[in-house]
Design a protein around this motif. Structure first.
Motif, mmCIF file in Angstrom:
data_model
loop_
_atom_site.group_PDB
_atom_site.id
_atom_site.type_symbol
_atom_site.label_atom_id
_atom_site.label_comp_id
_atom_site.label_asym_id
_atom_site.label_seq_id
_atom_site.Cartn_x
_atom_site.Cartn_y
_atom_site.Cartn_z
ATOM 1 N N ASP A 3 1.142 -1.257 -0.461
ATOM 2 C CA ASP A 3 0.004 -0.037 -0.296
ATOM 3 C C ASP A 3 0.938 1.379 -0.328
ATOM 4 O O ASP A 3 1.082 1.299 0.776
ATOM 5 C CB ASP A 3 -0.469 -0.695 1.207
ATOM 6 N N ILE A 4 0.329 1.485 -0.969
ATOM 7 C CA ILE A 4 1.923 3.388 -1.158
ATOM 8 C C ILE A 4 0.469 4.835 -1.026
ATOM 9 O O ILE A 4 -0.407 5.093 -2.579
ATOM 10 C CB ILE A 4 2.543 2.969 -2.892
ATOM 11 N N LEU A 5 1.493 5.539 -0.349
ATOM 12 C CA LEU A 5 0.446 6.334 -0.385
ATOM 13 C C LEU A 5 1.428 7.479 -0.411
ATOM 14 O O LEU A 5 2.301 7.970 0.703
ATOM 15 C CB LEU A 5 -0.396 7.089 1.343
ATOM 16 N N ILE A 6 1.079 8.361 -1.580
ATOM 17 C CA ILE A 6 1.612 9.760 -1.515
ATOM 18 C C ILE A 6 0.818 11.191 -1.532
ATOM 19 O O ILE A 6 0.090 11.574 -1.634
ATOM 20 C CB ILE A 6 2.417 9.915 -3.175
ATOM 21 N N TYR A 7 1.796 11.702 -0.397
ATOM 22 C CA TYR A 7 1.181 12.936 -0.230
ATOM 23 C C TYR A 7 1.463 14.517 -1.003
ATOM 24 O O TYR A 7 2.673 14.613 -1.485
ATOM 25 C CB TYR A 7 0.873 13.560 1.846
ATOM 26 N N THR A 8 0.801 14.736 -1.495
ATOM 27 C CA THR A 8 1.722 16.627 -2.790
ATOM 28 C C THR A 8 0.513 17.580 -2.814
ATOM 29 O O THR A 8 -0.167 17.155 -2.499
ATOM 30 C CB THR A 8 1.034 14.883 -4.340
ATOM 31 N N THR A 9 1.376 18.328 -2.664
ATOM 32 C CA THR A 9 1.441 19.517 -3.756
ATOM 33 C C THR A 9 0.931 19.668 -5.499
ATOM 34 O O THR A 9 1.956 19.011 -6.056
ATOM 35 C CB THR A 9 1.245 20.271 -2.741
ATOM 36 N N ARG A 10 -0.215 20.426 -5.946
ATOM 37 C CA ARG A 10 0.101 20.981 -7.305
ATOM 38 C C ARG A 10 1.196 21.775 -7.678
ATOM 39 O O ARG A 10 1.945 22.181 -6.860
ATOM 40 C CB ARG A 10 -1.428 22.067 -7.301
ATOM 41 N N ILE A 34 -2.589 18.109 -1.308
ATOM 42 C CA ILE A 34 -3.273 18.661 0.155
ATOM 43 C C ILE A 34 -2.751 19.999 -0.111
ATOM 44 O O ILE A 34 -2.878 20.756 0.965
ATOM 45 C CB ILE A 34 -2.180 18.383 1.167
ATOM 46 N N THR A 35 -2.909 20.109 -1.175
ATOM 47 C CA THR A 35 -2.912 21.618 -1.122
ATOM 48 C C THR A 35 -4.526 22.640 -0.719
ATOM 49 O O THR A 35 -3.704 23.720 -0.102
ATOM 50 C CB THR A 35 -2.957 22.370 -2.967
ATOM 51 N N GLN A 36 -5.162 22.568 -0.767
ATOM 52 C CA GLN A 36 -6.074 23.136 -0.381
ATOM 53 C C GLN A 36 -6.583 22.610 1.253
ATOM 54 O O GLN A 36 -7.804 22.890 1.360
ATOM 55 C CB GLN A 36 -7.158 23.311 -1.005
ATOM 56 N N THR A 37 -6.158 21.930 1.795
ATOM 57 C CA THR A 37 -6.372 21.206 3.006
ATOM 58 C C THR A 37 -5.696 21.008 4.418
ATOM 59 O O THR A 37 -4.782 20.259 4.415
ATOM 60 C CB THR A 37 -6.218 19.442 2.876
ATOM 61 N N PRO A 38 -5.922 22.536 5.223
ATOM 62 C CA PRO A 38 -4.266 22.877 5.709
ATOM 63 C C PRO A 38 -4.790 21.874 6.778
ATOM 64 O O PRO A 38 -3.856 22.131 7.691
ATOM 65 C CB PRO A 38 -5.125 24.372 5.869
ATOM 66 N N GLN A 39 -5.518 21.281 7.188
ATOM 67 C CA GLN A 39 -6.110 20.382 8.475
ATOM 68 C C GLN A 39 -4.740 19.288 7.949
ATOM 69 O O GLN A 39 -4.537 18.550 9.250
ATOM 70 C CB GLN A 39 -7.611 20.026 8.844
#
Length: 372
Positions: A3-10, A34-39
């Motif tokens: 299971d590979i999970l990548i957190y990115t921004t635009r 996560i660009t528009q998700t500060p939480q």
């Protein structure tokens, strides 16, 4: 299956490098923008202690960023899922291909342009790309039929089956049958006290990647060129104040870019001033600077470093070719071939200045490879 999970921004080029490495081996993954998700950004920071992307987890374990992921892919540590021939299982499967050339030359200095001109005169379709935006249109035309100047920053390379190499850019993925790396020696090591210790914790080399972590806060950016200025404009759109610190007497940027900076009320430009220390324990709290008025300490949440040096600029290709600890690309000195077929290097990026014989040898080797 892992299971590979990548957190990115635009618009994060290093996120693209990571995703394409997985796509090239048909390895499925999940992506969270996560660009528009500060939480979510805050939760991610609490989990890893870092304010940078990509952040990558494998089976729930944080492994690091794109460099660590590419190393695992190349080592075969991530088992690819079975797919239909030609299938791609990641989110970028529908990405449209970019332009195709016989040869892509990365770097528009003397060596790169000379190689491009000579290949173009031989009837080979060549494109010249830069690893950083140009300040002016001077020297924009390489001066040979069949040679195209492309305004696209290259962040990495991907060798594909069939002898084609794809260039990682923020636009559609361009590709070429052969690539010549001539990026020179403009990189630098992390030599500011505190810079390396706080990398990923407020010190960053990519405003487009990590700027969102500092939305509404005060940040600093160090550099003097067009790439620095464009990054400062990006930061100004999301941060409260952006302090541009240029160690030279003036900025080397295009007039149009200067106008945009003048119009941005929250950009403060400071020239003839260099960063001498980054302060902070677990994350950046301030930067110490030295300028005409002496030493000052600026309270900022982040420092984006766009300074240049005299280190070979080959690290961007490390996932595809062998690169030494000093940033120099390993080549066969006889003809500039690297450890990857179809990828060549010439000039200071190899650790030594290019002589006419070096350029002659690379041109001949590339012509043999592409059949021109």
């Amino acid at each position: 299956m892992k299971d590979i999970l990548i957190y990115t921004t635009r618009a994060c080029p290093y996120c693209i490098v990571a995703k394409r490495a997985l796509d090239s081996r048909h390895i499925p993954y999940r992506e969270v923008d996560i660009t528009q998700t500060p939480q979510v950004r805050d939760e991610l920071h609490a989990k890893t202690g870092e304010r940078t992307v990509p952040q990558i987890f494998v089976d729930g374990r944080y492994i690091g960023q794109d460099d660590e992921l590419v190393a695992m892919v190349e080592a075969g540590e991530l088992d690819p899922a079975p797919t239909a021939p030609g299938g791609v299982s990641g989110p970028d499967a529908e990405e449209k291909p970019g332009p195709r050339w016989d040869v892509a030359v990365i770097g528009g200095g003397h060596s790169g342009l000379e190689v491009a001109r000579r290949l173009g005169k031989a009837g080979i379709r060549v494109a010249v790309l830069e690893r950083a935006p140009r300040t002016t249109d001077d020297d924009a035309a390489p001066g040979a039929t069949g040679v195209e100047r492309v305004s696209a920053e290259v962040f990495g390379l991907e060798a594909e089956a069939g002898g084609v190499t794809t260039l990682v850019t923020l636009d559609a993925a361009p590709a070429a049958r052969a690539v010549v790396i001539a990026t020179g020696a403009r990189d630098r090591a992390a030599d500011i006290p505190g810079e390396a210790d706080l990398a990923g914790r407020g010190v960053s080399r990519c405003a487009e990647c990590d700027g969102v972590f500092f939305s509404g806060r005060d940040v600093a950016i160090a550099g003097c060129d067009e790439r620095t200025a464009r990054a400062a404009l990006h930061l100004a759109s999301i941060c409260r104040t952006t302090i541009l610190l240029c160690p030279d007497e003036r900025l080397n940027i295009a007039p149009e870019t200067l106008k945009q900076m003048d119009a941005a009320s929250n950009i403060k430009r400071v020239t003839a001033t260099r960063v001498t220390r980054v302060h902070g324990k677990d994350e950046v709290q301030a930067v110490e600077v030295t300028g005409p008025g002496g030493i000052d300490v600026l309270e900022v949440a982040a420092l984006f470093v766009y300074l240049t040096g005299e280190r070979p600029a080959g690290d961007f290709a490390s996932g595809t070719v062998t690169v030494g600890a000093n940033g120099a690309i390993k080549t066969d000195k006889k003809d500039g071939t690297t450890t990857t077929p179809g990828v060549f290097a010439v000039g200071s990026v190899t650790g030594h200045k290019a002589e006419k014989a070096d350029i002659d040898a690379v041109v001949a080797a590339v012509r043999r490879y592409v059949g021109g």
